[in-house]
Design an enzyme around this catalytic site. Structure first.
Site: not given
Length: 401
Positions: A181, A347, A279
Site C-alpha cells: 500500500s 488490497h 484494488d
C-alpha cells in the site's frame, strides 16, 4: 449419554467446522514474535516520527543459504494530507513509535516457514515501521504555538538503512525491497536509492504490493486522488526528492511523479508489480470517495462485489482498464520486470499466508503469487501474469469482497 445426545454433539461439531471462517495465517507462538528495534541515535539526525519519537523496524535474522540475503518491507497504512489529520496520526502507531506494537508476527513473504514461503523463508527479513505519514518521501517540519510535526520520511529511511548496514546488509548477496500500500508506493520512490547502499556484486530488486495508485477521475469526474497526493507531497516537502527525470518530463506538475504510473518508467532496478486490477482501497477512496456518493448507493457494492449492479460493474471494469493501461508499457517493454495482476477484490496480498502460497491462494496460469515472484527474482522463468477480468479470473477464497 444416549444416542440422540451423541447425534446432537456430532451435528453441532459438523456445523462448527463447516461455518468456521478459514484461517488465513498459520498458527504461531510467542517464539515467532519479532522484536521492535528502535533506532535511538536517529533522533540526533532528525530522523523521527511525526511526534518526534525514534523510528523502528523488526528484524528476523536469516540463516543457512539465506544468511547473506535481505528482504526489506515497508509497512503501509495510508497518509495524512492536512495538519489536522497528521496531528491525530501523531498520537497513533502510524505516527509515533511509542504507540507501536513491540512485537510482530511475520506472514506470507515474511514467514520463516519454508512450506509457506519457500524462496525467502531463511533470508534476513525486515519490517520497516511507518510513522511519517508520507510514504517515506519527505523532509520538512510544521510548527506553531501548540503543534510540532516532523515529516522526516527520507531521514527515517536513511537512518534505518545505516542501522542495518553493519548488521550485515553491507555484505548482501541478494536483496529485495518491498512494501504494501503506502509502503508499496515507497518502493517506487526508494528502489534505485536502495541499490546504491549495497555491494555492486549484489542482486538487488524491488517489488510493490498494492502500491500502484492511479491518477484517475472519480465517478463525479474529479481528480480526487491527484488533489490528495498533491497535498501530501506539498505537506511533506517531497517534490525535491522525486525522480529528476520524471519531474522534468512533468515540469508543470512535478508532484504527479508521486504516482507510480509516472515514476515507474524511470526506475532502473528490476521491478515486480503485484496488484489487484480492482484494488479495493482505490475503489473506496479514489474511484468512489464518500463525497461522490452521499446517498450511499455504492455502499454495498464497495463491500461486497456480488451486490454491485450492472452499471457499477461497468465502472469497476473501467477501473481495471485504467490499471492495465497504466502498466502497458512496463508489461510490453520491461525486460527485467515481473507482474502479477489478478482479479481478486483485494488490497495487499504478499504478507498473508492465505494469498501468498496456500493450496487455495489466487493463481494465474496455475501460479501462486509466491511462485510468480520467485520465478521472477531468481530468473527461473519469465513472470508477467495478467488475470482475466472479473468474474472470469482467479478464484479468491481467502479474500472477502
Amino acid at each position: 449419554m444416549n444416542t440422540t445426545s451423541y447425534g446432537f454433539v456430532f451435528i453441532s461439531l459438523l456445523l462448527l467446522l463447516t461455518f468456521t471462517p478459514l484461517r488465513i495465517h498459520a498458527s504461531q507462538t510467542k517464539d515467532d514474535l519479532v522484536d521492535l528495534t528502535l533506532v535511538q541515535n536517529a533522533t540526533t539526525l532528525g530522523a523521527v516520527c511525526l511526534d518526534g519519537s525514534p523510528p523502528g523496524y523488526h528484524l528476523d535474522r536469516g540463516y543457512g543459504s539465506g544468511a547473506n540475503n535481505w528482504l526489506l518491507v515497508f509497512e503501509g497504512g495510508g497518509w495524512c494530507h492536512t495538519i489536522e489529520e497528521c496531528v491525530k496520526r501523531a498520537k497513533e502507531k502510524r505516527g509515533s513509535s511509542t504507540h507501536m506494537e513491540k512485537w510482530k508476527h511475520f506472514y506470507g513473504i515474511m514467514s520463516k516457514n519454508a512450506s509457506l514461503n519457500p524462496d525467502f523463508y531463511n533470508w534476513n527479513r525486515v519490517k520497516i515501521r511507518y510513522c511519517d505519514g508520507g510514504s517515506f518521501a519527505g523532509d520538512s517540519m510544521y510548527e506553531n504555538a501548540t503543534v510540532k510535526l516532523y515529516f522526516r520520511g527520507q531521514r527515517i529511511w536513511k537512518a534505518i538503512i545505516y542501522d542495518l548496514l553493519p548488521k550485515g546488509l553491507n555484505l548482501a548477496d541478494k536483496a529485495l525491497l518491498s512494501g504494501c500500500s503506502a509502503g508499496g508506493l515507497a518502493t517506487f520512490l526508494h528502489c534505485d536509492n536502495f541499490t546504491s547502499y549495497l555491494p555492486k556484486t549484489a542482486t538487488v530488486k524491488c517489488m510493490s504490493d498494492a502500491g500502484v495508485f492511479l491518477d484517475i477521475k472519480d465517478i463525479s469526474l474529479n481528480y480526487t486522488a491527484r488533489q490528495y497526493f498533491k497535498k501530501v507531497a506539498a505537506l511533506q516537502g517531497a517534490e525535491q526528492f522525486l525522480n529528476e527525470n520524471c519531474t522534468s518530463s512533468l515540469h508543470d506538475y512535478p508532484y504527479q511523479c508521486f504516482f507510480p504510473q509516472y515514476a515507474l518508467r524511470y526506475v532502473k532496478a528490476p521491478y515486480f508489480i503485484l496488484n489487484s486490477a480492482y484494488d479495493t482501497y482505490q475503489v473506496k477512496h479514489h474511484l468512489v470517495p464518500h463525497s461522490t456518493d452521499p446517498s450511499k448507493h455504492w455502499e454495498q457494492c464497495k463491500n461486497k462485489t456480488t451486490a454491485c449492479d450492472e452499471n457499477q460493474l461497468d465502472i469497476l471494469q473501467g477501473f481495471r482498464y485504467e490499471m492495465i493501461n497504466a502498466l502497458s508499457d512496463f508489461n510490453d517493454f520491461s525486460e527485467t520486470g515481473g507482474m502479477f495482476i489478478n482479479s481478486c477484490f483485494a488490497h495487499c496480498q504478499a504478507e498473508s499466508d492465505g494469498t501468498w502460497f496456500a493450496p487455495d491462494s489466487p493463481r494465474i496460469h496455475d501460479k501462486t503469487i509466491a511462485e510468480a515472484v520467485g520465478d521472477w527474482y531468481f530468473e527461473r522463468t519469465p513472470s508477467k501474469l495478467l488475470d482475466k477480468p472479473y468474474p472470469l479470473g482467479s478464484s479468491c477464497p481467502n479474500i472477502t469482497g
